[in-house]
Design a protein around this motif. Sequence first.
Motif, PDB file in Angstrom:
ATOM      1  N   GLU A  85      42.072  43.745  34.400  1.00  0.00           N
ATOM      2  CA  GLU A  85      42.930  43.717  35.580  1.00  0.00           C
ATOM      3  C   GLU A  85      42.323  44.547  36.707  1.00  0.00           C
ATOM      4  O   GLU A  85      42.291  44.124  37.873  1.00  0.00           O
ATOM      5  CB  GLU A  85      44.325  44.243  35.234  1.00  0.00           C
ATOM      6  CG  GLU A  85      45.281  44.248  36.427  1.00  0.00           C
ATOM      7  CD  GLU A  85      46.628  44.872  36.102  1.00  0.00           C
ATOM      8  OE1 GLU A  85      47.473  44.949  37.025  1.00  0.00           O
ATOM      9  OE2 GLU A  85      46.828  45.311  34.949  1.00  0.00           O
ATOM     10  N   VAL A  86      41.817  45.741  36.360  1.00  0.00           N
ATOM     11  CA  VAL A  86      41.208  46.607  37.375  1.00  0.00           C
ATOM     12  C   VAL A  86      39.957  45.949  37.949  1.00  0.00           C
ATOM     13  O   VAL A  86      39.698  46.034  39.157  1.00  0.00           O
ATOM     14  CB  VAL A  86      40.881  47.987  36.774  1.00  0.00           C
ATOM     15  CG1 VAL A  86      39.998  48.793  37.731  1.00  0.00           C
ATOM     16  CG2 VAL A  86      42.158  48.744  36.471  1.00  0.00           C
ATOM     17  N   THR A  87      39.194  45.265  37.102  1.00  0.00           N
ATOM     18  CA  THR A  87      38.000  44.571  37.595  1.00  0.00           C
ATOM     19  C   THR A  87      38.380  43.551  38.663  1.00  0.00           C
ATOM     20  O   THR A  87      37.744  43.463  39.727  1.00  0.00           O
ATOM     21  CB  THR A  87      37.256  43.878  36.438  1.00  0.00           C
ATOM     22  OG1 THR A  87      36.819  44.868  35.507  1.00  0.00           O
ATOM     23  CG2 THR A  87      36.059  43.092  36.948  1.00  0.00           C
ATOM     24  N   ASP A  88      39.435  42.787  38.403  1.00  0.00           N
ATOM     25  CA  ASP A  88      39.891  41.804  39.389  1.00  0.00           C
ATOM     26  C   ASP A  88      40.350  42.495  40.676  1.00  0.00           C
ATOM     27  O   ASP A  88      40.084  42.011  41.784  1.00  0.00           O
ATOM     28  CB  ASP A  88      41.039  40.978  38.812  1.00  0.00           C
ATOM     29  CG  ASP A  88      40.577  40.040  37.698  1.00  0.00           C
ATOM     30  OD1 ASP A  88      39.370  39.722  37.671  1.00  0.00           O
ATOM     31  OD2 ASP A  88      41.415  39.643  36.866  1.00  0.00           O
ATOM     32  N   ILE A  89      41.043  43.632  40.536  1.00  0.00           N
ATOM     33  CA  ILE A  89      41.528  44.366  41.713  1.00  0.00           C
ATOM     34  C   ILE A  89      40.350  44.848  42.554  1.00  0.00           C
ATOM     35  O   ILE A  89      40.313  44.666  43.774  1.00  0.00           O
ATOM     36  CB  ILE A  89      42.402  45.557  41.278  1.00  0.00           C
ATOM     37  CG1 ILE A  89      43.702  45.062  40.645  1.00  0.00           C
ATOM     38  CG2 ILE A  89      42.698  46.475  42.474  1.00  0.00           C
ATOM     39  CD1 ILE A  89      44.499  46.169  39.958  1.00  0.00           C
TER      40      ILE A  89
END
Length: 408
Positions: free
Chosen positions: A330-334
């Motif tokens: 999720e953080v990678t996408d953010i």
Amino acid sequence: MLATIFLDWAEFAVRWLHVVTAIAWIGSSFYFIALDLGLLPSTDRREGVSGEAWQVHGGGFYFIQKYMVSPSRMPDTLTWFIWESYSTWLSGAALLILVYYVGAEMYLVDLAKADLSIWAAIAISAASLTIGWLVYDRLCKSGLAERPTLLMILLFVLLMAMGYGYNQIFTGRAVLLHLGAFTATIMTANVFFTIIPNQRIVVADLKAKREPDPKYGKIAKLRSTHNNYLTLPVIFLMLSNHYPLAFASTYNWLIAGLVFLMGVSIRHFFNTHHAHKGYPWWTWLVTALLFLAAVWLSTLGTQGFTYEEAEARALSPRETRLAAAEGFEEVTDIVLGRCSMCHTREPGWPGIAVPPKGVVLETPADIAHEAHRIYIHAGLTDAMPPANVSYMEPAERAAIRAWIEAAG
């Protein structure tokens, strides 16, 4: 996460101390060089007075006299300028440890250049800082003190050799920082091992009613003059991590060399002026040409992994732990959505030529590598994105915090 916050504030406190002590050292150094060069022939014919100056500052007038070797008697009160230099070096060493040794995996070791363990890199770093002083001191004691121009040229060659060597193993920001620390170590060692001991010999001779040998003052003045010419480049090198066009360039060590030459040309202008020898305006043209050469070098390529290399490289144990932690995807996408338009190998944001601070956030490996910065600048605070231009939501910042907390 308390350790992360503590380390960040400790870095801030030590950096502040370093800046304050450096201002004190540089200020006193520049003042005394200007004072020494600007002394006029003395109107006092007493033996030993070689020059004098009237100065005004802060509403007061000051009359200063310099003795060629020493006064005829020891004064009751003598002010020493010692701890400005020592405190600057000690606080700088502490900052080096906090940032580049504690954070060696992010800031010191560059796996694209050399597959070094953290402890090997730290050992090379620490050992290298002593080499400059040992070589330089030997050169000064070899008879080259009578040929100061040749001595400065050899010192420049030594600095360039160290810069090239650093660039073979360390990150770009560590290359310039270490070159600054290498030079600053020479400067402080000049004070600690030569300038102050020589002055103490003169003081001891005065107390013992002996005639001081003028060679001690001559030696100290030579080292002090070297420090004067090295100061401006060291300031740039200590601030260089703000300028990725300098530290992340393939030719960062050559850019540093040009900065050293710019420091010499600028100091030559002011030293000549303070010595009442006019205004050598040509030095500013030389400085401008050197600066343009540095700008040109910065365009000839950057360092670090290519996109393909970053995707393929093996993760370190720390990065593996972060990439396996809950919330990483999720953080990678953010980060890819909110940060990577600037923090990419070829930035697409108008007006940005290279990734700010050299931080690349283009692959999952990049994001795991820069986890500490992401947490501080986009999780705990809203420092990034600047002015929140990409509209990072509070929930997204919370997701970054949760990911780091899950990683432990």
